[in-house]
Design an enzyme around this catalytic site. Structure first.
Site: not given
Ligand SMILES: *[C@@H]1O[C@H](CO)[C@@H](O)[C@H](O)[C@H]1NC(C)=O
Ligand SMILES: *[C@@H]1O[C@H](CO)[C@@H](O)[C@H](O)[C@H]1NC(C)=O
Ligand SMILES: *[C@@H]1O[C@H](CO)[C@@H](O)[C@H](O)[C@H]1NC(C)=O
Ligand SMILES: *[C@@H]1O[C@H](CO)[C@@H](O)[C@H](O)[C@H]1NC(C)=O
Ligand SMILES: *[C@@H]1O[C@H](CO)[C@@H](O)[C@H](O)[C@H]1NC(C)=O
Ligand SMILES: *[C@@H]1O[C@H](CO)[C@@H](O)[C@H](O)[C@H]1NC(C)=O
Length: 797
Positions: A514-515, A517-518, A522, A538, A632
């Site tokens: 789904l995505g 990041g650093a 996910v 996640k 964030d």
């Protein structure tokens, strides 16, 4: 159709033709033996034109509603339900049995709801009017959903004497709530509070005054709702014509806040793309009743529009807002109509220990709690009134108005703030309230530290109280030990612990990303449980040195928080190298893709998201026992659930703070563009960093563009924050929302929002408002003053 006929005739015409129409519209029959199961998203029976559907709709995580809804619009707005007080789990089934029953069973076979029809019924059908009917062999109707009112009426539907609409409990809880709209058997039509949870009425706050003449409420084809007498003539107009039912979907609903609203929604997007949503027809104020619920509800028993100790104030959008006076917080932030509680201990009535010195008054203009007074004095000064209340341990609030002084006792009710009230309320608050902190929403999740906090607050009190407290604490611990859930959970939380294998299976081998990041990636997954919850898993990268700490921080921070504008953590896995978190799945993705993707969301959706985000942040900052700085806030971290409600996600960077601490450790967190300037300077980092990031996000929502656009036509427009201030200063705000008709139509509100955003992005953190204040300003409870130039702080350094 017969528009040229006088309305009496056309009404009769309509009534006479209705049975004929219902037969003519029936193009899709549901035959005996058919069934639907609450599992498969697409299992429903649609009306011939497809505008309405009958079937199961999932309500949050709680279960399914057997319902009728508008099926051609993304909102899938529910207009009727069979089991509003009794949601059913996945796997439940509704069946039109061959032996003469229309029945809803849960998976274990318990009957939840049914219609008995013996052997007379031939088929069932979802009609284009939104009526679900069971039709007899002779084509007459045996049963129709239109005769079983919930909270909504649709065009062509009527209400007879002794029938009523009952509001739902809250926006997302469909069970019967606190208000009803009743056509009494005496012909009077009233809006009234219910003696919740009983089914009886309590106090009327609107009435048609048609005793002995009112006969039927009609919602006609051209979108008018009115009350008729037995002879067919109109005796009271409820809402006036809001547009034809050919061009607009329409519904009138008694909403959970007690207001009956008539909504319209354009059927085709080409028709008027700018108002594709459920607006009220704002042009005419007669499309909702009562005109000011905050003032109109005055009940002798009961809390009023907003519950005890709270007050009600109409927002700019004419909707009631429930608010707590200073010194008070919501009993349940997720259910603000439950009222407010004081954040301090009440004044002692012990004669030997008078506490008059320990209290002060917070004045509130134009505010009153009628009916809660127990003493009234005339021809007095305000000072006299203050002293009288201060010296009286029973006095919770004093009202002073034109020389009259009223003492109000706890709990105060029917609170309202309105310019027509006049005078002022003096709220009595304990000066030293530092020891009693508001705690988190969900009392089930209240951890033991809260208890200890309260305990230490009382330590200086009596030994007897302490004894009681320890007994209570002991009982609590004892009870929670006895009711162990099946799955292993972390102490003090309702989190489920998963094995890595379970999550690998749930995500089909981490297939659908789904995505990422650093720190994490996910994946979409489906839990194996009977409900087959969709989840977002996640997976934290175990390469990152910090991930261990991050994991603990995240699990603890999120496990304790529960708010409808936050993504709920459901569970976790901590197995060897593997660290995973399991969240609710958010079907509408992130705000970033919604806002900057192909189709631009409309102004109202955007402002709802802004308010939701602000509320979520306010909760993190002020309403939890442990204050949480998100650090964030950006569109990628705001997710949207199925109703496009903003849900703040990713607390990966959030640091747990003790409530008295104001600074986190150093090290820049957050994302470029949204990061507050103090990260780069030698200034303490506080919750105000989130306020800054929110301000940037808010501007992006208002203007529907990114905070930084390298390819902007004009260099001045590259940085949104600077450009917004320039436009504001030069009184050219319309430049910010060019081509956005809806925003342009609400210039005043848009200006207010830009002003709030400019306050949030002040370089000087102390100038930025708290998120609580931001929410109050957005809701219209607090005035917004003229913001200074956000960067004046650096220039002066
Ligand atoms: C629905 O059922 C009725 C009665 O059996 C029948 O007359 C009608 O033709 C059916 N309509 C459709 C579209 O199947
Ligand atoms: C109202 O009464 C009419 C005529 O008696 C009946 O046909 C209709 O079904 C009733 N409607 C409701 C909502 O009870
Ligand atoms: C809805 O509200 C009622 C009344 O407070 C409550 O009993 C019920 O549990 C709530 N239902 C859901 C699904 O939250
Ligand atoms: C219909 O009834 C209403 C109320 O009972 C009455 O005021 C009105 O005069 C009547 N109209 C006619 C045309 O009979
Ligand atoms: C609906 O009611 C309004 C107000 O009485 C009337 O002007 C209109 O003609 C009615 N429309 C129909 C289709 O009956
Ligand atoms: C007590 O609460 C009031 C109102 O919320 C606030 O203004 C005041 O600063 C608080 N006092 C202390 C000592 O925390």
């Amino acid at each position: 159709m017969s528009l040229a006929l006088p309305h009496l005739l056309s009404f009769l015409f309509l009534v006479l033709l209705l049975p004929y129409f219902t037969r003519a519209q029936t193009s899709k029959n549901v035959s005996l033996g058919s069934s639907l199961t609450a599992d498969n998203k697409d299992s429903y029976w649609a009306a011939p034109k497809g505008e309405f559907a009958f079937g199961f709709q999932k309500i949050g995580m709680e279960g399914y509603l057997l319902a009728i809804w508008f099926n051609k619009i993304p909102e899938k707005t529910i207009v009727w339900s069979a089991n509003r007080d009794n949601l059913v789990p996945g796997g439940s089934k509704v069946e039109l049995t061959k032996d003469g029953k229309f029945v809803l069973n849960d998976p274990t076979g318990n009957e939840i709801w049914k219609v008995d029809f013996g052997s007379r019924v031939a088929y069932a059908a979802m009609l284009d009017s939104g009526n679900f009917v069971l039709v007899n062999q002779d084509s007459s109707l045996w049963w129709e959903s239109f005769n079983y009112l919930t909270d909504t009426i649709l065009p062509t539907q009527t209400m007879n004497q002794s029938s009523k609409l009952v509001a739902r409990y809250s926006e997302r809880n469909y069970s019967k709530g606190k208000f009803q709209f009743t056509l009494q058997s005496d012909g009077n039509l009233v809006l009234e509070t219910r003696a919740f949870p009983l089914d009886s009425s309590n106090a009327a706050y609107w009435s048609s005054e048609t005793v002995s003449s009112g006969y039927q409420v009609v919602f006609n084809q051209s979108g008018s709702i009115y009350l008729i007498a037995k002879n067919g003539s109109m005796v009271n107009s409820i809402t006036s014509n809001a547009g034809s039912t050919q061009d607009f979907y329409q519904r009138a609903i008694l909403e959970y806040d007690g207001v009956l609203r008539h909504y319209v929604y354009p059927k085709s997007s080409t028709n008027s793309p700018k108002i594709r949503r459920w607006p009220m027809a704002w042009s005419s104020l007669s499309t909702f009743i009562p005109s000011n619920i905050c003032k109109d509800i005055v009940e002798g028993t009961g809390g009023g529009a907003c519950g005890f100790n709270s007050y009600c104030k109409l927002g700019d959008d004419q909707r009631p807002n429930c608010l707590c006076p200073d010194g008070y917080t919501f009993v349940d932030p997720d259910d603000v109509m439950k009222g407010c509680k004081p954040n301090f201990l009440q004044q002692s009535c012990d004669k030997a220990l008078p506490e008059t010195e320990l209290f002060y008054f917070q004045p509130m203009l134009n505010t009153d709690w009628p009916l809660s007074d127990y003493e009234h004095f005339q021809h007095r000064t305000e000072d006299w009134c203050r002293k009288a209340c201060l010296d009286d341990c029973f006095c919770a609030v004093a009202i002073f108005r034109n020389g009259d002084c009223w003492k109000k006792k706890f709990p105060v009710s029917n609170g309202r703030m309105d310019s027509s009230v006049g005078g002022k309320a003096l709220i009595k608050i304990r000066k030293d309230n530092s020891t009693s902190k508001p705690s988190c929403a969900d009392s089930k999740k209240k951890d033991h530290s809260t208890l200890i906090l309260i305990g230490s607050a009382l330590l200086s009190g009596s030994v007897f109280l302490n004894l009681l407290l320890f007994l209570a604490a002991f009982l609590l611990v004892f009870r929670s030990n006895n009711s162990k859930p099946l799955n292993p959970v972390m102490p003090g939380m309702n989190l489920q612990s998963f094995t890595y294998e379970e999550l690998r299976e749930a995500t089909n081998g981490f297939k659908e990303e789904l995505g990422s990041g650093a720190f994490a990636t996910v994946y979409k997954g489906v839990l194996k449980s009977e409900d087959r919850y969709p989840v977002a898993v996640k997976k934290l990268n175990n390469m990152v040195r910090e991930s261990d700490m991050e994991f603990t921080a995240e699990v603890r921070a999120i496990g304790r928080t529960n708010h409808r504008n936050l993504v709920q953590l459901l569970g976790f896995c901590n197995e060897g190298q593997h660290r995973l978190l399991v969240y609710e799945f958010m079907s509408n993705g992130s705000l970033a893709s919604f806002l900057f993707g192909g189709s631009r969301p409309n102004w109202y959706q955007r402002m709802r998201i802004a308010l939701g985000t602000a509320r979520g942040l306010c909760y993190l900052h002020e309403e939890c026992s442990t204050q949480t700085i998100h650090c964030d806030i950006k569109p990628q971290n705001i997710l949207l659930d199925d109703s496009f409600t903003a849900r703040i996600s990713d607390f990966g960077l959030a640091k747990l703070l003790k409530t008295d601490q104001t600074r986190t450790t150093t090290g820049i967190r957050g994302t470029k563009g949204y990061v507050a300037p103090e990260w780069f300077r030698n200034i303490p980092v506080t919750i105000k960093v989130d306020v800054y990031s929110f301000g940037i996000l808010f501007l992006e929502l208002v203007c529907c563009r990114r905070s930084f656009e390298a390819e902007a036509h004009d260099e001045d427009q590259m940085i949104l924050a600077d450009w917004a201030y320039d436009c504001y200063k030069d009184r050219k705000l319309e430049l910010l929302v060019e081509n956005d008709e809806e925003a342009l139509n609400e210039k005043k509100r848009m200006e207010k929002y830009v002003m709030i955003a400019l306050w949030c992005i002040q370089e000087d953190p102390s100038l930025r408002p708290t998120m609580k204040k931001v929410v109050q300003m957005m809701e219209g409870a607090v005035e917004v003053s003229v913001p200074p130039d956000p960067s004046s702080f650096i220039s002066s350094m």
